[in-house]
Design an enzyme around this catalytic site. Structure first.
Site, PDB file in Angstrom:
ATOM      1  N   SER A 139       0.847  -1.192   0.000  1.00  0.00           N
ATOM      2  CA  SER A 139       0.000   0.000   0.000  1.00  0.00           C
ATOM      3  C   SER A 139       0.876   1.233   0.000  1.00  0.00           C
ATOM      4  CB  SER A 139      -0.887   0.012   1.256  1.00  0.00           C
ATOM      5  OG  SER A 139      -1.519   1.270   1.432  1.00  0.00           O
ATOM      6  N   TYR A 152      -2.229  -0.483  10.324  1.00  0.00           N
ATOM      7  CA  TYR A 152      -2.120  -0.787   8.903  1.00  0.00           C
ATOM      8  C   TYR A 152      -0.773  -0.313   8.353  1.00  0.00           C
ATOM      9  CZ  TYR A 152      -3.660  -1.260   4.030  1.00  0.00           C
ATOM     10  OH  TYR A 152      -3.792  -1.619   2.709  1.00  0.00           O
ATOM     11  N   LYS A 156       2.065  -2.734   6.741  1.00  0.00           N
ATOM     12  CA  LYS A 156       2.547  -2.588   5.368  1.00  0.00           C
ATOM     13  C   LYS A 156       4.028  -2.208   5.330  1.00  0.00           C
ATOM     14  CE  LYS A 156      -1.206  -3.780   3.262  1.00  0.00           C
ATOM     15  NZ  LYS A 156      -1.264  -5.095   2.564  1.00  0.00           N
TER      16      LYS A 156
END
Length: 247
Positions: A139, A152, A156
């Protein structure tokens, strides 16, 4: 162009959104595609679409957190030349609101499953001596930070670091390891957020190209990284974000 003729590509989270788009694109490039997801009906639908266009596809229901089941899937489908780790999840919330369960859920799917699924596929690639390509859907949040994305972003960033380490270790085996780092792309997962017009307008203001990304644009990147044209590309992150992280 059918540049992946004779190769088998396995895509996790292949039933919808980016995973489905990537699976369709790899099939269009000539690969035999193994679609993996917990939801059998969704991956079978995608497999049927591939077959309707003359491609070869196998739909195999599997929870990627079930490593024993995934090993059995690999035993059943034969050698895999291209692995696309697409399965993932997010749960945006303030840092102070994150519970251990939420942390574990995000890390288990985005990091732990990616690590051990890759391990299972790579072990077979090394044994076969055929090389291969591992592509993980990361991402733009693996490149930067953002409010309400602490877990998150951490997950990532972990995937990006793991990718670089594996590229160094697996290069001598002819195995290339890269990530795709999409920015804001409208998919079934993100559609509810973009339905909020204030959020949508604020997002578009942050993207120099002034629009959301397309699933097809992310899928094209996966085909490139799987293709012999990318034979000298490893340890890299292909950022597809309209310029979001350039600022």
């Amino acid at each position: 162009m059918t540049t992946l003729d004779g190769q088998t590509a396995l895509v996790t989270g292949a039933g919808r959104g980016l995973g489905r788009g990537i699976a369709l694109a790899l099939a269009a490039a000539g690969a035999r595609v193994v679609l993996v997801s917990r939801t059998g009906a969704e991956i079978e639908s995608a497999a049927q679409e591939i077959r309707s266009h003359g491609g070869e596809a196998v739909a195999v229901p599997c929870d990627v957190l079930d490593l024993a089941r995934f090993e059995a899937v690999l035993d059943g489908v034969g050698p895999v030349d291209v692995l696309v780790n697409n399965a993932g999840t997010n749960a945006p919330m303030p840092f102070v609101a994150v519970s251990p369960d939420t942390f574990d859920t995000i890390f288990d799917l985005n990091v732990r499953s990616t690590y051990f699924l890759t391990q299972a596929v790579v072990a077979r690639m090394i044994a076969a001596g055929t090389g291969g390509s591992v592509i993980t859907v990361s991402s733009q949040m693996g490149q930067v930070g953002a409010a309400d994305r602490s877990v998150y972003c951490a997950a990532k960033h972990a995937v990006e670091g793991m990718t670089k380490a594996l590229a160094v270790e697996l290069g001598p085996h002819g195995i290339r390891v890269n990530t795709i780092a999409p920015g804001y792309v409208e998919t079934p997962l993100t559609a509810p957020y973009f339905a909020d017009q204030e959020f949508r307008a604020d997002t578009l203001r942050r993207i120099p190209l002034g629009r959301l990304g397309l699933v097809a644009e992310v899928a094209a990147a996966a085909v490139f990284l799987a293709d012999p044209a990318a034979a000298f590309v490893t340890g890299s992150s292909l950022v597809i974000d309209g310029g979001y992280t350039a600022q």
